[in-house]
Design a protein around this motif. Structure first.
Motif, short mmCIF file in Angstrom:
data_model
loop_
_atom_site.label_atom_id
_atom_site.label_comp_id
_atom_site.label_asym_id
_atom_site.label_seq_id
_atom_site.Cartn_x
_atom_site.Cartn_y
_atom_site.Cartn_z
N GLU A 122 -110.93 14.04 7.61
CA GLU A 122 -110.28 14.74 6.51
C GLU A 122 -108.91 15.26 6.93
O GLU A 122 -107.94 15.20 6.17
CB GLU A 122 -111.15 15.90 6.02
CG GLU A 122 -112.42 15.46 5.31
CD GLU A 122 -113.39 16.61 5.06
OE1 GLU A 122 -114.16 16.49 4.10
OE2 GLU A 122 -113.38 17.60 5.82
N LYS A 123 -108.81 15.76 8.18
CA LYS A 123 -107.52 16.25 8.69
C LYS A 123 -106.51 15.11 8.77
O LYS A 123 -105.35 15.27 8.42
CB LYS A 123 -107.69 16.88 10.07
CG LYS A 123 -108.30 18.25 10.05
CD LYS A 123 -108.43 18.82 11.46
CE LYS A 123 -109.15 20.14 11.45
NZ LYS A 123 -109.37 20.66 12.81
N ALA A 124 -106.96 13.95 9.24
CA ALA A 124 -106.08 12.78 9.36
C ALA A 124 -105.56 12.36 7.99
O ALA A 124 -104.37 12.08 7.82
CB ALA A 124 -106.81 11.63 10.04
N ASP A 135 -99.44 14.51 3.80
CA ASP A 135 -98.29 15.37 4.06
C ASP A 135 -97.07 14.54 4.49
O ASP A 135 -95.96 14.79 4.04
CB ASP A 135 -98.60 16.41 5.14
CG ASP A 135 -99.55 17.50 4.65
OD1 ASP A 135 -99.76 17.60 3.42
OD2 ASP A 135 -100.08 18.23 5.51
N GLU A 154 -105.27 14.27 5.35
CA GLU A 154 -104.37 15.32 4.89
C GLU A 154 -103.00 15.18 5.53
O GLU A 154 -101.97 15.32 4.87
CB GLU A 154 -104.98 16.69 5.21
CG GLU A 154 -104.20 17.87 4.68
CD GLU A 154 -104.35 18.05 3.18
OE1 GLU A 154 -103.45 18.66 2.58
OE2 GLU A 154 -105.35 17.57 2.60
N GLU A 155 -102.97 14.85 6.84
CA GLU A 155 -101.70 14.68 7.54
C GLU A 155 -100.95 13.46 7.01
O GLU A 155 -99.73 13.50 6.86
CB GLU A 155 -101.93 14.56 9.04
CG GLU A 155 -102.31 15.88 9.68
CD GLU A 155 -102.66 15.74 11.16
OE1 GLU A 155 -102.37 14.69 11.76
OE2 GLU A 155 -103.23 16.71 11.71
N GLY A 184 -114.71 24.02 8.24
CA GLY A 184 -113.37 23.46 8.23
C GLY A 184 -113.41 21.97 7.97
O GLY A 184 -114.47 21.35 7.84
N MET A 185 -112.24 21.38 7.94
CA MET A 185 -112.15 19.94 7.68
C MET A 185 -112.61 19.14 8.89
O MET A 185 -112.39 19.55 10.04
CB MET A 185 -110.71 19.56 7.34
CG MET A 185 -110.26 20.02 5.99
SD MET A 185 -108.69 19.26 5.50
CE MET A 185 -107.54 20.24 6.43
N THR A 186 -113.19 17.98 8.63
CA THR A 186 -113.56 17.07 9.71
C THR A 186 -112.30 16.39 10.23
O THR A 186 -111.24 16.46 9.61
CB THR A 186 -114.55 15.99 9.21
OG1 THR A 186 -113.87 15.17 8.23
CG2 THR A 186 -115.80 16.60 8.62
N GLY A 187 -112.42 15.69 11.33
CA GLY A 187 -111.28 14.97 11.90
C GLY A 187 -110.72 13.95 10.92
O GLY A 187 -109.50 13.81 10.78
#
Length: 133
Positions: free
Chosen positions: A75-77, A83, A79-80, A70-73
């Motif tokens: 990468e998630k940040a 978004d 992406e958010e 899954g995405m790392t922290g």
């Protein structure tokens, strides 16, 4: 998959048992010189020994896990943030007209003609004149 894409021509008609017991050079693209280098580096001489080499197993396992990870922290940040930026640009919460006769009316702000005042040059000149006094 055709076996001839992964082994040399002389091994195409052989059984898998014969192929795994064949020299490493039986693999398409592995020259006798390459096979000798693998033997010197890792002590392997057959296709089976190469396949059972821990380094090969570890590399294969890591490649499979990396594809499923899954995405790392971070990468998630990112992406958010992306978004949120898209949501600000194209809000999903914009009201949808229930009646086709009702539309959203907005009054555009006063605009200066770009022909006569490129990038508000007149405004900047006026401010510069005030500073000079």
């Amino acid at each position: 998959m055709n076996i001839d894409t992964i082994v040399d021509q002389e091994y195409c008609a052989k059984s898998f048992r014969d192929i795994v017991n064949a020299p490493i050079s039986a693999l398409r693209g592995v020259s006798p010189k390459d096979a000798k280098a693998l033997t010197q580096a890792f002590g392997v001489t057959t296709v089976r020994e190469l396949a059972n080499l821990n380094f090969v197993k570890w590399a294969s396992a890591l490649a499979i896990l990396a594809d499923e990870e899954g995405m790392t922290g971070e990468e998630k940040a990112k992406e958010e943030l992306l978004d949120d930026a898209v949501e600000m640009t194209f809000p999903a919460s914009d009201p949808i007209s229930v009646d086709a006769g009702i539309t959203r009316i907005e009054v555009p702000p006063e605009k200066v003609s770009a022909c006569t005042d490129h990038q508000h040059a007149g405004k900047h000149e006026a401010q510069a004149g005030k500073k000079g006094k």
